[in-house]
Design a protein around this motif. Structure first.
Motif, PDB file in Angstrom:
ATOM      1  N   GLY A  81      44.116  -1.617 -96.282  1.00  0.00           N
ATOM      2  CA  GLY A  81      44.062  -1.031 -94.958  1.00  0.00           C
ATOM      3  C   GLY A  81      45.045  -1.672 -94.001  1.00  0.00           C
ATOM      4  N   GLY A  82      44.825  -1.450 -92.725  1.00  0.00           N
ATOM      5  CA  GLY A  82      45.679  -2.068 -91.714  1.00  0.00           C
ATOM      6  C   GLY A  82      46.603  -1.126 -91.005  1.00  0.00           C
ATOM      7  N   GLY A  83      46.687   0.117 -91.458  1.00  0.00           N
ATOM      8  CA  GLY A  83      47.537   1.093 -90.786  1.00  0.00           C
ATOM      9  C   GLY A  83      48.733   1.516 -91.602  1.00  0.00           C
ATOM     10  N   VAL A  84      49.287   2.668 -91.242  1.00  0.00           N
ATOM     11  CA  VAL A  84      50.448   3.248 -91.928  1.00  0.00           C
ATOM     12  C   VAL A  84      51.443   3.731 -90.882  1.00  0.00           C
ATOM     13  CG1 VAL A  84      51.236   5.231 -93.287  1.00  0.00           C
ATOM     14  CG2 VAL A  84      49.256   3.925 -94.040  1.00  0.00           C
ATOM     15  N   PHE A  85      52.729   3.424 -91.089  1.00  0.00           N
ATOM     16  CA  PHE A  85      53.785   3.905 -90.205  1.00  0.00           C
ATOM     17  C   PHE A  85      54.465   5.113 -90.833  1.00  0.00           C
ATOM     18  CE2 PHE A  85      58.347   3.806 -88.906  1.00  0.00           C
ATOM     19  CZ  PHE A  85      58.170   4.137 -87.576  1.00  0.00           C
ATOM     20  N   GLN A  86      54.597   6.190 -90.053  1.00  0.00           N
ATOM     21  CA  GLN A  86      55.286   7.403 -90.501  1.00  0.00           C
ATOM     22  C   GLN A  86      56.533   7.582 -89.645  1.00  0.00           C
ATOM     23  OE1 GLN A  86      52.993  11.002 -90.087  1.00  0.00           O
ATOM     24  NE2 GLN A  86      54.509  12.270 -91.129  1.00  0.00           N
ATOM     25  N   MET A  87      57.689   7.399 -90.244  1.00  0.00           N
ATOM     26  CA  MET A  87      58.942   7.485 -89.503  1.00  0.00           C
ATOM     27  C   MET A  87      59.349   8.941 -89.295  1.00  0.00           C
ATOM     28  SD  MET A  87      62.652   5.791 -90.409  1.00  0.00           S
ATOM     29  CE  MET A  87      63.072   7.055 -91.631  1.00  0.00           C
ATOM     30  N   ALA A  88      59.814   9.264 -88.108  1.00  0.00           N
ATOM     31  CA  ALA A  88      60.352  10.598 -87.831  1.00  0.00           C
ATOM     32  C   ALA A  88      61.689  10.769 -88.552  1.00  0.00           C
ATOM     33  CB  ALA A  88      60.538  10.793 -86.332  1.00  0.00           C
ATOM     34  N   ASP A  89      61.985  11.992 -88.946  1.00  0.00           N
ATOM     35  CA  ASP A  89      63.235  12.246 -89.655  1.00  0.00           C
ATOM     36  C   ASP A  89      64.423  12.393 -88.713  1.00  0.00           C
ATOM     37  OD1 ASP A  89      62.570  14.650 -88.520  1.00  0.00           O
ATOM     38  OD2 ASP A  89      62.688  15.825 -90.359  1.00  0.00           O
ATOM     39  N   ALA A  90      64.168  12.507 -87.413  1.00  0.00           N
ATOM     40  CA  ALA A  90      65.234  12.630 -86.418  1.00  0.00           C
ATOM     41  C   ALA A  90      64.662  12.286 -85.050  1.00  0.00           C
ATOM     42  CB  ALA A  90      65.811  14.054 -86.406  1.00  0.00           C
ATOM     43  N   GLU A  91      65.536  11.971 -84.108  1.00  0.00           N
ATOM     44  CA  GLU A  91      65.085  11.627 -82.762  1.00  0.00           C
ATOM     45  C   GLU A  91      64.360  12.802 -82.113  1.00  0.00           C
ATOM     46  OE1 GLU A  91      64.514   8.805 -79.826  1.00  0.00           O
ATOM     47  OE2 GLU A  91      65.414   8.600 -81.826  1.00  0.00           O
ATOM     48  N   ALA A  92      64.825  14.033 -82.397  1.00  0.00           N
ATOM     49  CA  ALA A  92      64.183  15.212 -81.815  1.00  0.00           C
ATOM     50  C   ALA A  92      62.746  15.349 -82.312  1.00  0.00           C
ATOM     51  CB  ALA A  92      64.981  16.468 -82.161  1.00  0.00           C
ATOM     52  N   THR A  93      62.512  15.010 -83.570  1.00  0.00           N
ATOM     53  CA  THR A  93      61.151  15.065 -84.108  1.00  0.00           C
ATOM     54  C   THR A  93      60.262  14.061 -83.405  1.00  0.00           C
ATOM     55  OG1 THR A  93      62.016  15.716 -86.280  1.00  0.00           O
ATOM     56  CG2 THR A  93      59.767  14.858 -86.205  1.00  0.00           C
ATOM     57  N   TRP A  94      60.789  12.849 -83.212  1.00  0.00           N
ATOM     58  CA  TRP A  94      60.030  11.812 -82.508  1.00  0.00           C
ATOM     59  C   TRP A  94      59.667  12.268 -81.097  1.00  0.00           C
ATOM     60  CZ3 TRP A  94      60.661   8.805 -78.084  1.00  0.00           C
ATOM     61  CH2 TRP A  94      59.817   7.696 -77.987  1.00  0.00           C
ATOM     62  N   THR A  95      60.594  12.910 -80.410  1.00  0.00           N
ATOM     63  CA  THR A  95      60.335  13.404 -79.052  1.00  0.00           C
ATOM     64  C   THR A  95      59.254  14.469 -79.057  1.00  0.00           C
ATOM     65  OG1 THR A  95      62.630  12.938 -78.420  1.00  0.00           O
ATOM     66  CG2 THR A  95      61.391  14.479 -77.028  1.00  0.00           C
ATOM     67  N   ARG A  96      59.316  15.386 -80.030  1.00  0.00           N
ATOM     68  CA  ARG A  96      58.277  16.430 -80.121  1.00  0.00           C
ATOM     69  C   ARG A  96      56.913  15.816 -80.385  1.00  0.00           C
ATOM     70  NH1 ARG A  96      62.227  19.166 -83.175  1.00  0.00           N
ATOM     71  NH2 ARG A  96      61.134  18.666 -85.116  1.00  0.00           N
ATOM     72  N   GLY A 128      64.858   3.700 -89.260  1.00  0.00           N
ATOM     73  CA  GLY A 128      65.953   4.556 -88.812  1.00  0.00           C
ATOM     74  C   GLY A 128      65.635   5.289 -87.529  1.00  0.00           C
ATOM     75  N   HIS A 129      64.370   5.584 -87.315  1.00  0.00           N
ATOM     76  CA  HIS A 129      63.915   6.264 -86.101  1.00  0.00           C
ATOM     77  C   HIS A 129      62.540   5.718 -85.733  1.00  0.00           C
ATOM     78  CE1 HIS A 129      67.126   9.279 -86.437  1.00  0.00           C
ATOM     79  NE2 HIS A 129      66.831   9.366 -87.721  1.00  0.00           N
ATOM     80  N   GLY A 130      62.095   6.076 -84.535  1.00  0.00           N
ATOM     81  CA  GLY A 130      60.719   5.782 -84.182  1.00  0.00           C
ATOM     82  C   GLY A 130      59.787   6.666 -84.995  1.00  0.00           C
ATOM     83  N   GLY A 131      58.505   6.556 -84.742  1.00  0.00           N
ATOM     84  CA  GLY A 131      57.572   7.354 -85.516  1.00  0.00           C
ATOM     85  C   GLY A 131      56.147   7.192 -85.040  1.00  0.00           C
ATOM     86  N   LEU A 132      55.233   7.420 -85.960  1.00  0.00           N
ATOM     87  CA  LEU A 132      53.808   7.384 -85.658  1.00  0.00           C
ATOM     88  C   LEU A 132      53.142   6.230 -86.398  1.00  0.00           C
ATOM     89  CD1 LEU A 132      52.956  11.184 -86.032  1.00  0.00           C
ATOM     90  CD2 LEU A 132      53.602   9.953 -83.947  1.00  0.00           C
ATOM     91  N   TRP A 133      52.219   5.584 -85.708  1.00  0.00           N
ATOM     92  CA  TRP A 133      51.404   4.553 -86.344  1.00  0.00           C
ATOM     93  C   TRP A 133      49.972   5.082 -86.449  1.00  0.00           C
ATOM     94  CZ3 TRP A 133      52.026   0.339 -89.080  1.00  0.00           C
ATOM     95  CH2 TRP A 133      50.924  -0.497 -89.297  1.00  0.00           C
ATOM     96  N   TRP A 134      49.506   5.174 -87.700  1.00  0.00           N
ATOM     97  CA  TRP A 134      48.148   5.646 -87.967  1.00  0.00           C
ATOM     98  C   TRP A 134      47.261   4.425 -88.223  1.00  0.00           C
ATOM     99  CZ3 TRP A 134      47.594  10.725 -87.114  1.00  0.00           C
ATOM    100  CH2 TRP A 134      48.711  11.559 -87.269  1.00  0.00           C
ATOM    101  N   PRO A 135      46.467   3.986 -87.235  1.00  0.00           N
ATOM    102  CA  PRO A 135      45.668   2.765 -87.412  1.00  0.00           C
ATOM    103  C   PRO A 135      44.679   2.841 -88.572  1.00  0.00           C
ATOM    104  CG  PRO A 135      45.775   3.389 -85.096  1.00  0.00           C
ATOM    105  CD  PRO A 135      46.335   4.536 -85.879  1.00  0.00           C
ATOM    106  N   GLN A 136      44.180   4.040 -88.864  1.00  0.00           N
ATOM    107  CA  GLN A 136      43.224   4.198 -89.945  1.00  0.00           C
ATOM    108  C   GLN A 136      43.904   4.489 -91.288  1.00  0.00           C
ATOM    109  OE1 GLN A 136      40.280   7.100 -88.828  1.00  0.00           O
ATOM    110  NE2 GLN A 136      39.909   6.150 -86.845  1.00  0.00           N
ATOM    111  N   GLY A 137      45.226   4.502 -91.287  1.00  0.00           N
ATOM    112  CA  GLY A 137      45.955   4.749 -92.519  1.00  0.00           C
ATOM    113  C   GLY A 137      45.803   3.609 -93.497  1.00  0.00           C
TER     114      GLY A 137
END
Length: 226
Positions: A81-96, A128-137
């Motif tokens: 456990g401890g979380g999972v990071f999901q990187m965006a494939d582009a800056e525009a995706t991260w913004t959305r 390579g880009h920002g992304g999402l951190w899923w704490p329960q991942g």
């Protein structure tokens, strides 16, 4: 994994379950992958898939707590456990993603939006880009979890089922020689790509998909915090 989960759920409810496995051990097909990622699916409109995976992650954590409360079975770690990071494939995706999470009001206990700098502090290297951190991942080993789900519950039978026959008293599972491997009033088919043939579904459009896992040299990723 599907068959083991079904067997575990039914035995918890008092059913007598027999699992027919063609390989030498459970989880020898696609579920033999060493590790898989567990986290919800992001959708900017919070579509059905996103909601389904959100419920699925919660249900999976509950199943872990029931079947492997220590996170281990036979001395082998099943979850990390401890979380999972999901990187965006582009800056525009991260913004959305950032706009959608703010609009949907998703709490940080469920998902966080991280820019590159914040993500680097969390995972140990600059993505390579920002992304999402899923704490329960989490990371999950299906090959280790399946035996834990079956242990002490379902009867495991060895053999290859090539045909299912329905009769007045239920179903019969036949091997390539026509020998009956097992009979039961109810049958659950969890045979992946072989399922349509066993069910006689000639029009079921299923296909194998390659490239679901990638093996990399771990040396360049030694700074990752896992």
């Amino acid at each position: 994994l599907a068959g083991s989960a079904c067997a575990h759920a039914l035995t918890r409810r008092g059913w007598t379950v027999r699992v027919v496995e063609r390989a030498a051990a459970p989880a020898s097909g696609a579920s033999a992958l060493p590790w898989g990622l567990l986290h919800p699916q992001m959708a900017t409109d919070d579509a059905l898939l996103a909601r389904l995976t959100r419920a699925g992650v919660a249900s999976t954590h509950a199943a872990f707590a029931r079947s492997v409360p220590t996170g281990e079975f036979d001395g082998q770690q099943i979850t990390r456990g401890g979380g999972v990071f999901q990187m965006a494939d582009a800056e525009a995706t991260w913004t959305r993603w950032q706009s959608a999470i703010a609009r949907l009001g998703l709490p940080p206990q469920y998902v966080e939006v991280l820019d590159q700098a914040s993500a680097a502090q969390r995972v140990g290297m600059v993505p390579g880009h920002g992304g999402l951190w899923w704490p329960q991942g989490a990371l999950v080993s299906p090959a280790r979890w399946c035996p834990a789900l079956l242990a002490g519950r379902a009867e495991l039978l060895r053999g290859e089922v090539v045909q299912l026959k329905a009769g007045h008293e239920g179903w019969s599972a036949l091997d390539p020689t026509g020998r009956v491997l097992a009979t039961a009033p109810v049958v659950i088919v969890a045979a992946a790509i072989a399922s349509p043939a066993l069910l006689g579904m000639t029009r079921a459009r299923v296909q194998t998909i390659r490239g679901r896992i990638t093996f990399l040299d771990p040396a360049p990723f030694s700074s990752l915090q896992v």
